[in-house]
Design an enzyme around this catalytic site. Structure first.
Site, PDB file in Angstrom:
ATOM      1  N   THR A 150       0.677  -1.143   0.093  1.00 25.65           N
ATOM      2  CA  THR A 150       0.129   0.000   0.170  1.00 25.65           C
ATOM      3  C   THR A 150       0.713   1.204   0.004  1.00 25.65           C
ATOM      4  O   THR A 150       0.153   2.193  -0.163  1.00 25.65           O
ATOM      5  CB  THR A 150      -1.076   0.048   1.465  1.00 25.65           C
ATOM      6  OG1 THR A 150      -0.090  -0.066   2.409  1.00 25.65           O
ATOM      7  CG2 THR A 150      -1.768  -1.184   1.206  1.00 25.65           C
TER       8      THR A 150
ATOM      9  N   CYS B 130      18.367   4.749  -2.401  1.00 26.09           N
ATOM     10  CA  CYS B 130      18.068   5.238  -3.806  1.00 26.09           C
ATOM     11  C   CYS B 130      19.106   6.340  -4.253  1.00 26.09           C
ATOM     12  O   CYS B 130      19.349   6.367  -5.626  1.00 26.09           O
ATOM     13  CB  CYS B 130      16.741   6.128  -3.626  1.00 26.09           C
ATOM     14  SG  CYS B 130      16.871   7.448  -2.380  1.00 26.09           S
TER      15      CYS B 130
ATOM     16  N   GLN C  24      17.762  15.816  -3.484  1.00 29.12           N
ATOM     17  CA  GLN C  24      16.894  14.599  -3.252  1.00 29.12           C
ATOM     18  C   GLN C  24      15.475  15.146  -3.265  1.00 29.12           C
ATOM     19  O   GLN C  24      15.152  16.013  -2.214  1.00 29.12           O
ATOM     20  CB  GLN C  24      17.356  13.883  -2.133  1.00 29.12           C
ATOM     21  CG  GLN C  24      18.409  13.205  -2.620  1.00 29.12           C
ATOM     22  CD  GLN C  24      19.117  12.138  -1.540  1.00 29.12           C
ATOM     23  OE1 GLN C  24      20.196  12.052  -1.221  1.00 29.12           O
ATOM     24  NE2 GLN C  24      18.275  11.155  -0.978  1.00 29.12           N
TER      25      GLN C  24
ATOM     26  N   HIS D 242      15.509  12.137  -8.053  1.00 26.05           N
ATOM     27  CA  HIS D 242      16.721  12.741  -7.310  1.00 26.05           C
ATOM     28  C   HIS D 242      17.694  13.111  -8.265  1.00 26.05           C
ATOM     29  O   HIS D 242      17.868  12.247  -9.661  1.00 26.05           O
ATOM     30  CB  HIS D 242      17.505  11.434  -6.587  1.00 26.05           C
ATOM     31  CG  HIS D 242      16.568  11.057  -5.337  1.00 26.05           C
ATOM     32  ND1 HIS D 242      15.377  12.020  -5.091  1.00 26.05           N
ATOM     33  CD2 HIS D 242      16.745  10.202  -4.403  1.00 26.05           C
ATOM     34  CE1 HIS D 242      15.169  11.236  -3.940  1.00 26.05           C
ATOM     35  NE2 HIS D 242      15.888  10.076  -3.483  1.00 26.05           N
TER      36      HIS D 242
ATOM     37  N   ASN E  11      13.487   8.212  -8.401  1.00 20.66           N
ATOM     38  CA  ASN E  11      13.972   7.464  -6.915  1.00 20.66           C
ATOM     39  C   ASN E  11      13.043   6.590  -6.622  1.00 20.66           C
ATOM     40  O   ASN E  11      13.427   5.665  -5.944  1.00 20.66           O
ATOM     41  CB  ASN E  11      14.028   8.618  -5.819  1.00 20.66           C
ATOM     42  CG  ASN E  11      12.970   9.416  -5.699  1.00 20.66           C
ATOM     43  OD1 ASN E  11      12.551  10.262  -6.547  1.00 20.66           O
ATOM     44  ND2 ASN E  11      12.237   9.310  -4.575  1.00 20.66           N
TER      45      ASN E  11
END
Length: 340
Positions: free
Chosen positions: A11, A130, A157, A243, A316
């Protein structure tokens, strides 16, 4: 014959993206289970043209399943990943929990695919941070040619790296700047994120680095080469997804910018967009929803003997998380399980 796949944390932003990418890339799924915490049990998520209801992670039996893509925090992973692994279901974990365990492979398929054989140590594979994932995709082909000695990276980021609450905070603060009475204080971040940049991602360590900066150092060494020196400054910016990184590279051998551009054009997972004109580069807005890591602004750094600068942008939620996890699943299937 395909695979029986579990998505844990289905989720959340990354879990939903995992489901999207499994479908987009036509991963050979025979059966799929979507898991969430008890409070989210029964929530509906999409998988292609199907709607699936989440089951309770706490009571799920992983026996008979081939692989589980984990997109939950370290605490839940610590409890349930070993149960999955012990049941014979290979874990591909997106949290930071297992990244630094020397017995567990930390994999970016374009960079160190041969490390997949280590999965059998604990039946667990780690997905990198990431910001590290997109950087090492760019570094590896250059390292193979000229051996990288040192990397200086500054990151820009997006808030999606912090989850849905951070996306909401940027949205609400931005609206609040224009509507009197709707101003929103900082809650997710230590300072206002709208129209601002925050030079802190994760907690501070004794060294003065943040944990995010430490992760980039340690993970780059584990994935590519322990001899590479890395220093990072990680910054949160008011961007929803994508990012960006400014990367300065010092190599042992001289590498001409034109050759570097050609090497990167041929490298897997990379798209070079590098025109020396206004707009001749990629920005985060343009990378959203794409699989590639985009490289622009490739140029010589004349302040050191063998230096290069480049600009690196990626989605990302995709290459930095969900896409890399699915690519690991593809690699595991292709090299080891060989069912799909």
């Amino acid at each position: 014959m395909g695979y029986k796949v579990v998505v844990v944390g289905a989720t959340g932003n990354v879990g939903r993206e995992m489901l999207n990418i499994l479908d987009e890339r036509q991963f050979p799924v025979d059966e799929i289970a979507v898991l969430a915490s008890r409070k989210s049990m029964g929530t509906e998520v999409s998988f292609g043209d199907k709607t699936l209801k989440t089951k309770d992670l706490a009571t799920f039996d992983f026996t008979g399943w081939d692989m589980a893509l984990f997109a939950v925090g370290s605490e839940a992973t610590k409890e349930y990943a070993p149960k999955s692994a012990a049941a014979g279901c290979v874990v591909i974990d997106n949290s930071s929990l297992y990244r630094y365990d020397p017995e567990i492979p930390l994999i970016v398929p374009e960079v160190n695919p041969d490390a997949i054989t280590m999965y059998s140590n604990k039946n667990i594979i780690a997905n990198p941070n990431c910001s590290t994932a997109q950087m090492v995709v760019a570094l590896k082909p250059l390292h193979d040619r000229a051996k990288i000695k040192r990397v200086v990276v500054s990151t820009y980021q997006s808030v999606s790296g912090s989850g849905k609450d951070a996306i909401d905070e940027l949205w609400d603060q931005t609206k609040g700047m224009y509507v009197p009475g709707q101003e929103k204080p900082a809650r997710v971040y230590p300072k206002q994120i709208a129209f601002n940049v925050i030079p802190q991602i994760d907690v501070f360590l004794d060294s003065g680095d943040t944990k995010e900066e430490w992760k980039m150092v340690v993970e780059t060494k584990k994935i590519i080469d322990p001899s590479i020196k890395v220093t990072a400054t990680c910054v949160r910016v008011p961007v929803f997804v994508g990012h960006s990184e400014s990367i300065n590279i010092e190599t042992e051998e001289f590498l001409d910018e034109d050759e570097a551009r050609d090497i990167l054009r041929e490298a897997p997972g990379i798209l070079v967009v590098d025109k020396r004109e206004p707009g001749g580069y990629v920005t985060p807005v343009e990378c959203v929803g794409d699989y590639a890591t985009f490289i622009s602004r490739i140029r010589q750094d004349v302040t050191v003997e063998n230096g290069l600068n480049l600009w690196c942008v990626s989605d990302n939620l995709r290459k930095g998380a969900a896409l890399n996890a699915v690519q690991i699943a593809e690699l595991l299937g292709r090299r080891v399980l060989k069912k799909g």
